[in-house]
Design a protein around this motif. Structure first.
Motif, PDB file in Angstrom:
ATOM      1  N   VAL A   1       0.810  -1.210   0.076  1.00 18.39           N
ATOM      2  CA  VAL A   1       0.094  -0.059   0.015  1.00 18.39           C
ATOM      3  C   VAL A   1       0.994   1.230  -0.047  1.00 18.39           C
ATOM      4  O   VAL A   1       1.754   1.421   0.860  1.00 18.39           O
ATOM      5  N   THR A   2       0.641   2.031  -1.051  1.00 14.77           N
ATOM      6  CA  THR A   2       1.549   3.290  -1.258  1.00 14.77           C
ATOM      7  C   THR A   2       0.364   4.525  -0.994  1.00 14.77           C
ATOM      8  O   THR A   2      -0.290   4.608  -1.989  1.00 14.77           O
ATOM      9  N   GLU A   3       0.727   5.335   0.001  1.00 15.90           N
ATOM     10  CA  GLU A   3      -0.261   6.378   0.156  1.00 15.90           C
ATOM     11  C   GLU A   3       0.369   7.796   0.302  1.00 15.90           C
ATOM     12  O   GLU A   3       1.409   7.974   0.860  1.00 15.90           O
ATOM     13  N   LEU A   4       0.068   8.831  -0.643  1.00 16.20           N
ATOM     14  CA  LEU A   4       0.323  10.088  -0.635  1.00 16.20           C
ATOM     15  C   LEU A   4      -0.373  11.068   0.291  1.00 16.20           C
ATOM     16  O   LEU A   4      -1.710  11.017   0.076  1.00 16.20           O
ATOM     17  N   ASN A   5       0.224  11.549   1.060  1.00 18.12           N
ATOM     18  CA  ASN A   5      -0.479  12.599   1.839  1.00 18.12           C
ATOM     19  C   ASN A   5       0.347  13.946   1.845  1.00 18.12           C
ATOM     20  O   ASN A   5       1.638  13.950   2.360  1.00 18.12           O
ATOM     21  N   GLY A   6       0.098  14.982   0.895  1.00 15.82           N
ATOM     22  CA  GLY A   6       0.768  16.112   0.789  1.00 15.82           C
ATOM     23  C   GLY A   6       1.996  15.843   0.111  1.00 15.82           C
ATOM     24  O   GLY A   6       2.040  15.287  -1.127  1.00 15.82           O
ATOM     25  N   ASP A   7       3.306  16.136   0.785  1.00 17.75           N
ATOM     26  CA  ASP A   7       4.638  15.804   0.210  1.00 17.75           C
ATOM     27  C   ASP A   7       5.316  14.539   1.017  1.00 17.75           C
ATOM     28  O   ASP A   7       6.368  14.355   0.737  1.00 17.75           O
ATOM     29  N   THR A   8       4.407  13.695   1.506  1.00 20.01           N
ATOM     30  CA  THR A   8       4.977  12.455   2.338  1.00 20.01           C
ATOM     31  C   THR A   8       4.287  11.061   1.641  1.00 20.01           C
ATOM     32  O   THR A   8       2.957  11.204   1.288  1.00 20.01           O
ATOM     33  N   ILE A   9       5.112  10.413   1.387  1.00 16.75           N
ATOM     34  CA  ILE A   9       4.676   9.023   0.776  1.00 16.75           C
ATOM     35  C   ILE A   9       4.814   8.039   1.807  1.00 16.75           C
ATOM     36  O   ILE A   9       6.116   7.882   2.573  1.00 16.75           O
ATOM     37  N   THR A  10       3.951   7.256   2.177  1.00 16.50           N
ATOM     38  CA  THR A  10       3.944   6.156   3.391  1.00 16.50           C
ATOM     39  C   THR A  10       3.705   4.959   2.472  1.00 16.50           C
ATOM     40  O   THR A  10       2.718   4.677   1.803  1.00 16.50           O
ATOM     41  N   HIS A  11       4.887   4.083   2.489  1.00  9.88           N
ATOM     42  CA  HIS A  11       4.735   2.552   1.679  1.00  9.88           C
ATOM     43  C   HIS A  11       4.732   1.612   2.858  1.00  9.88           C
ATOM     44  O   HIS A  11       5.737   1.457   3.599  1.00  9.88           O
TER      45      HIS A  11
END
Length: 162
Positions: free
Chosen positions: A136-146
């Motif tokens: 799961v790769t999630e983009l929130n603003g300038d942050t990517i949480t993989h």
């Protein structure tokens, strides 16, 4: 009402096409989704459970030790539903390309290749399941949480746009 009506609707709907079919009115609606752009370069800021997760994948200890402190760079190029993701970790470069909702072949961290389908959830999350691994790769603003999950083990990477 004419047998074929095409009109613009307000709100999230762009086009609505209605065709009468005996006693039913069949309607097709086209929604325009606002998808966040993943395009950019991201540098790894932190990660959790790296060593146990990589051991569970079967990576050799020497590779795990080399990779645990390297700040990898991920470059994402998005063109509509098409994505190209290049991850550079030291001298190792891994590139995967896919189109949302279509089968593709992905290279895993171990170097193996596996077929999968990447889907979009909402307008900022990419989800894939391949060889017992959920990504799961999630983009929130300038942050990517993989986040990658294999069984009951989870590995989480947080990267910031550079």
């Amino acid at each position: 009402m004419s047998p074929l009506t095409n009109f613009r609707a307000k709100g999230p709907y762009k086009t609505k096409l209605c065709i009468p079919a005996r006693h039913l009115l069949l309607c097709w609606e086209h929604r325009e989704l606002s998808i966040m752009s993943f395009t950019g370069k991201y540098e790894l800021q932190s990660h959790e459970n790296f060593e146990p997760f990589m051991k569970a994948l079967g990576l050799p200890d020497d590779q795990i030790q080399k990779g645990k402190d390297i700040k990898s760079i991920s470059e994402i190029v998005q063109n509509g539903n098409k994505f190209k993701i290049t991850v550079t970790t030291g001298s190792k470069v891994m590139t995967n390309e896919f189109t949302i909702g279509e089968e593709c072949e992905m290279e895993l961290l171990t170097g193996e290749k596996a077929k999968c389908i990447v889907n979009m959830e909402g307008n900022n999350k990419l989800v894939a399941n391949l060889k017992g691994l959920k990504s799961v790769t999630e983009l929130n603003g300038d942050t990517i949480t993989h986040t990658m999950t294999k069984g009951d083990l989870t590995y989480k990477r947080i990267s910031k746009r550079i």
